[in-house]
Design a protein around this motif. Sequence first.
Motif, PDB file in Angstrom:
ATOM      1  N   ALA A  30      46.227  23.854  -3.752  1.00 26.01           N
ATOM      2  CA  ALA A  30      45.760  24.160  -5.112  1.00 26.01           C
ATOM      3  C   ALA A  30      46.560  23.381  -6.149  1.00 26.01           C
ATOM      4  CB  ALA A  30      45.838  25.656  -5.379  1.00 26.01           C
ATOM      5  N   GLU A  31      47.852  23.193  -5.914  1.00 27.21           N
ATOM      6  CA  GLU A  31      48.681  22.423  -6.845  1.00 27.21           C
ATOM      7  C   GLU A  31      48.185  20.973  -6.920  1.00 27.21           C
ATOM      8  OE1 GLU A  31      52.864  22.658  -5.962  1.00 27.21           O
ATOM      9  OE2 GLU A  31      52.740  24.835  -5.679  1.00 27.21           O
ATOM     10  N   PHE A  32      47.900  20.396  -5.749  1.00 28.50           N
ATOM     11  CA  PHE A  32      47.399  19.019  -5.740  1.00 28.50           C
ATOM     12  C   PHE A  32      46.013  18.936  -6.368  1.00 28.50           C
ATOM     13  CE2 PHE A  32      50.624  18.342  -2.347  1.00 28.50           C
ATOM     14  CZ  PHE A  32      51.291  17.280  -2.937  1.00 28.50           C
ATOM     15  N   TYR A  33      45.159  19.914  -6.070  1.00 30.54           N
ATOM     16  CA  TYR A  33      43.831  19.929  -6.679  1.00 30.54           C
ATOM     17  C   TYR A  33      43.938  20.036  -8.197  1.00 30.54           C
ATOM     18  CZ  TYR A  33      41.518  20.704  -2.133  1.00 30.54           C
ATOM     19  OH  TYR A  33      41.029  20.581  -0.859  1.00 30.54           O
ATOM     20  N   GLU A  34      44.855  20.874  -8.671  1.00 31.70           N
ATOM     21  CA  GLU A  34      45.007  21.040 -10.121  1.00 31.70           C
ATOM     22  C   GLU A  34      45.460  19.747 -10.783  1.00 31.70           C
ATOM     23  OE1 GLU A  34      46.874  24.119 -13.382  1.00 31.70           O
ATOM     24  OE2 GLU A  34      47.494  24.305 -11.299  1.00 31.70           O
ATOM     25  N   LYS A  35      46.424  19.071 -10.181  1.00 35.49           N
ATOM     26  CA  LYS A  35      46.896  17.803 -10.742  1.00 35.49           C
ATOM     27  C   LYS A  35      45.774  16.771 -10.780  1.00 35.49           C
ATOM     28  CE  LYS A  35      51.697  18.390  -9.323  1.00 35.49           C
ATOM     29  NZ  LYS A  35      52.750  17.945  -8.402  1.00 35.49           N
ATOM     30  N   SER A  36      44.993  16.714  -9.715  1.00 41.44           N
ATOM     31  CA  SER A  36      43.887  15.772  -9.646  1.00 41.44           C
ATOM     32  C   SER A  36      42.779  16.150 -10.631  1.00 41.44           C
ATOM     33  CB  SER A  36      43.347  15.723  -8.214  1.00 41.44           C
ATOM     34  OG  SER A  36      42.332  14.775  -8.091  1.00 41.44           O
ATOM     35  N   ALA A  37      42.468  17.443 -10.707  1.00 39.08           N
ATOM     36  CA  ALA A  37      41.419  17.911 -11.624  1.00 39.08           C
ATOM     37  C   ALA A  37      41.786  17.634 -13.072  1.00 39.08           C
ATOM     38  CB  ALA A  37      41.176  19.404 -11.417  1.00 39.08           C
ATOM     39  N   MET A  38      43.056  17.771 -13.402  1.00 39.10           N
ATOM     40  CA  MET A  38      43.494  17.535 -14.773  1.00 39.10           C
ATOM     41  C   MET A  38      43.340  16.065 -15.165  1.00 39.10           C
ATOM     42  SD  MET A  38      46.767  20.075 -15.118  1.00 39.10           S
ATOM     43  CE  MET A  38      47.034  19.673 -16.828  1.00 39.10           C
ATOM     44  N   GLN A  39      43.224  15.200 -14.168  1.00 41.27           N
ATOM     45  CA  GLN A  39      43.021  13.778 -14.442  1.00 41.27           C
ATOM     46  C   GLN A  39      41.555  13.377 -14.300  1.00 41.27           C
ATOM     47  OE1 GLN A  39      45.982  11.057 -12.802  1.00 41.27           O
ATOM     48  NE2 GLN A  39      47.224  12.834 -12.265  1.00 41.27           N
ATOM     49  N   GLY A  40      40.681  14.375 -14.103  1.00 39.35           N
ATOM     50  CA  GLY A  40      39.249  14.102 -14.115  1.00 39.35           C
ATOM     51  C   GLY A  40      38.525  14.125 -12.788  1.00 39.35           C
ATOM     52  N   CYS A  41      39.167  14.522 -11.709  1.00 37.27           N
ATOM     53  CA  CYS A  41      38.510  14.543 -10.404  1.00 37.27           C
ATOM     54  C   CYS A  41      37.620  15.784 -10.296  1.00 37.27           C
ATOM     55  CB  CYS A  41      39.538  14.533  -9.275  1.00 37.27           C
ATOM     56  SG  CYS A  41      38.785  14.560  -7.631  1.00 37.27           S
ATOM     57  N   VAL A  42      36.321  15.559 -10.291  1.00 34.16           N
ATOM     58  CA  VAL A  42      35.352  16.649 -10.255  1.00 34.16           C
ATOM     59  C   VAL A  42      35.432  17.425  -8.943  1.00 34.16           C
ATOM     60  CG1 VAL A  42      32.885  17.195 -10.355  1.00 34.16           C
ATOM     61  CG2 VAL A  42      33.833  15.421 -11.834  1.00 34.16           C
ATOM     62  N   ASP A  43      35.587  16.732  -7.825  1.00 29.51           N
ATOM     63  CA  ASP A  43      35.672  17.404  -6.531  1.00 29.51           C
ATOM     64  C   ASP A  43      36.895  18.318  -6.462  1.00 29.51           C
ATOM     65  OD1 ASP A  43      33.349  16.221  -5.538  1.00 29.51           O
ATOM     66  OD2 ASP A  43      34.447  14.516  -4.707  1.00 29.51           O
ATOM     67  N   ALA A  44      38.007  17.877  -7.024  1.00 27.91           N
ATOM     68  CA  ALA A  44      39.212  18.694  -7.035  1.00 27.91           C
ATOM     69  C   ALA A  44      38.993  19.942  -7.876  1.00 27.91           C
ATOM     70  CB  ALA A  44      40.397  17.901  -7.572  1.00 27.91           C
ATOM     71  N   ARG A  45      38.311  19.785  -8.977  1.00 23.79           N
ATOM     72  CA  ARG A  45      38.044  20.938  -9.848  1.00 23.79           C
ATOM     73  C   ARG A  45      37.163  21.960  -9.134  1.00 23.79           C
ATOM     74  NH1 ARG A  45      37.416  20.990 -16.258  1.00 23.79           N
ATOM     75  NH2 ARG A  45      37.362  23.234 -16.409  1.00 23.79           N
ATOM     76  N   CYS A  46      36.170  21.492  -8.419  1.00 23.36           N
ATOM     77  CA  CYS A  46      35.298  22.373  -7.641  1.00 23.36           C
ATOM     78  C   CYS A  46      36.099  23.118  -6.570  1.00 23.36           C
ATOM     79  CB  CYS A  46      34.174  21.555  -7.009  1.00 23.36           C
ATOM     80  SG  CYS A  46      33.029  22.530  -6.037  1.00 23.36           S
ATOM     81  N   ASN A  47      36.945  22.388  -5.841  1.00 18.84           N
ATOM     82  CA  ASN A  47      37.765  23.019  -4.802  1.00 18.84           C
ATOM     83  C   ASN A  47      38.750  24.013  -5.398  1.00 18.84           C
ATOM     84  OD1 ASN A  47      36.382  21.350  -3.089  1.00 18.84           O
ATOM     85  ND2 ASN A  47      38.169  20.267  -2.322  1.00 18.84           N
ATOM     86  N   LEU A  48      39.271  23.691  -6.562  1.00 19.44           N
ATOM     87  CA  LEU A  48      40.191  24.594  -7.234  1.00 19.44           C
ATOM     88  C   LEU A  48      39.478  25.880  -7.648  1.00 19.44           C
ATOM     89  CD1 LEU A  48      43.089  24.930  -8.213  1.00 19.44           C
ATOM     90  CD2 LEU A  48      42.445  23.749 -10.314  1.00 19.44           C
ATOM     91  N   GLY A  49      38.254  25.753  -8.129  1.00 20.28           N
ATOM     92  CA  GLY A  49      37.461  26.930  -8.477  1.00 20.28           C
ATOM     93  C   GLY A  49      37.204  27.804  -7.263  1.00 20.28           C
ATOM     94  N   SER A  50      36.900  27.188  -6.152  1.00 20.55           N
ATOM     95  CA  SER A  50      36.676  27.925  -4.909  1.00 20.55           C
ATOM     96  C   SER A  50      37.949  28.660  -4.486  1.00 20.55           C
ATOM     97  CB  SER A  50      36.232  26.967  -3.812  1.00 20.55           C
ATOM     98  OG  SER A  50      36.074  27.632  -2.597  1.00 20.55           O
TER      99      SER A  50
END
Length: 82
Positions: free
Chosen positions: A47-67
Amino acid sequence: LGLQQDTRKAVELWKEAAELGSIDALYNLGVAYEYGHCVHQDRAKAAEFYEKSAMQGCVDARCNLGSYEGQEGNPDRAVRHS
Protein backbone atom coordinates in the motif's frame (compact mmCIF):
# COMPACT_ATOMS: atom_id res chain seq x y z
CA LEU A 1 11.71 -15.63 -26.22
CA GLY A 2 13.33 -18.36 -24.20
CA LEU A 3 14.89 -15.98 -21.70
CA GLN A 4 15.02 -17.01 -18.07
CA GLN A 5 13.14 -14.69 -15.72
CA ASP A 6 15.04 -13.38 -12.74
CA THR A 7 12.39 -11.81 -10.54
CA ARG A 8 14.79 -11.28 -7.65
CA LYS A 9 16.95 -9.16 -9.92
CA ALA A 10 13.83 -7.37 -11.17
CA VAL A 11 12.87 -6.43 -7.60
CA GLU A 12 16.40 -5.16 -6.99
CA LEU A 13 16.27 -3.03 -10.15
CA TRP A 14 12.77 -1.73 -9.31
CA LYS A 15 14.07 -0.58 -5.92
CA GLU A 16 16.88 1.32 -7.59
CA ALA A 17 14.51 2.82 -10.16
CA ALA A 18 12.00 3.76 -7.44
CA GLU A 19 14.74 5.67 -5.62
CA LEU A 20 15.28 7.57 -8.85
CA GLY A 21 11.56 8.41 -9.03
CA SER A 22 10.16 5.80 -11.43
CA ILE A 23 6.39 5.62 -11.10
CA ASP A 24 6.29 2.21 -12.79
CA ALA A 25 8.93 0.84 -10.43
CA LEU A 26 6.93 2.01 -7.42
CA TYR A 27 3.83 0.32 -8.82
CA ASN A 28 5.70 -2.91 -9.61
CA LEU A 29 7.13 -3.00 -6.10
CA GLY A 30 3.59 -2.63 -4.76
CA VAL A 31 2.52 -5.63 -6.81
CA ALA A 32 5.55 -7.64 -5.67
CA TYR A 33 4.82 -6.96 -1.99
CA GLU A 34 1.07 -7.48 -2.37
CA TYR A 35 1.53 -10.97 -3.81
CA GLY A 36 4.89 -11.90 -2.28
CA HIS A 37 6.79 -12.15 -5.57
CA CYS A 38 10.43 -12.65 -4.48
CA VAL A 39 9.86 -10.57 -1.37
CA HIS A 40 8.10 -11.33 1.90
CA GLN A 41 4.39 -10.65 1.32
CA ASP A 42 3.51 -7.41 3.09
CA ARG A 43 0.23 -5.77 2.12
CA ALA A 44 0.93 -2.66 4.21
CA LYS A 45 4.23 -2.14 2.42
CA ALA A 46 2.47 -2.75 -0.90
CA ALA A 47 0.00 0.00 0.00
CA GLU A 48 2.90 2.38 0.72
CA PHE A 49 4.34 1.76 -2.75
CA TYR A 50 0.91 2.06 -4.36
CA GLU A 51 0.34 5.36 -2.55
CA LYS A 52 3.66 6.80 -3.71
CA SER A 53 2.95 5.73 -7.28
CA ALA A 54 -0.67 6.95 -7.18
CA MET A 55 0.43 10.35 -5.92
CA GLN A 56 2.54 10.66 -9.07
CA GLY A 57 -0.40 9.80 -11.33
CA CYS A 58 -0.43 6.01 -11.69
CA VAL A 59 -4.07 5.08 -12.20
CA ASP A 60 -3.51 1.35 -11.63
CA ALA A 61 -1.81 2.05 -8.30
CA ARG A 62 -4.71 4.24 -7.23
CA CYS A 63 -7.18 1.48 -8.08
CA ASN A 64 -5.15 -1.10 -6.13
CA LEU A 65 -4.87 1.29 -3.22
CA GLY A 66 -8.64 1.72 -3.19
CA SER A 67 -9.09 -2.04 -3.16
CA TYR A 68 -6.61 -2.36 -0.28
CA GLU A 69 -8.38 0.30 1.77
CA GLY A 70 -11.73 -1.40 1.17
CA GLN A 71 -10.36 -4.74 2.33
CA GLU A 72 -8.88 -3.06 5.40
CA GLY A 73 -12.31 -1.74 6.37
CA ASN A 74 -11.74 1.88 5.33
CA PRO A 75 -14.63 2.51 2.90
CA ASP A 76 -14.25 6.30 2.94
CA ARG A 77 -10.60 6.05 1.92
CA ALA A 78 -11.40 3.31 -0.60
CA VAL A 79 -13.94 5.50 -2.38
CA ARG A 80 -11.45 8.35 -2.69
CA HIS A 81 -9.05 6.09 -4.58
CA SER A 82 -11.47 4.12 -6.75
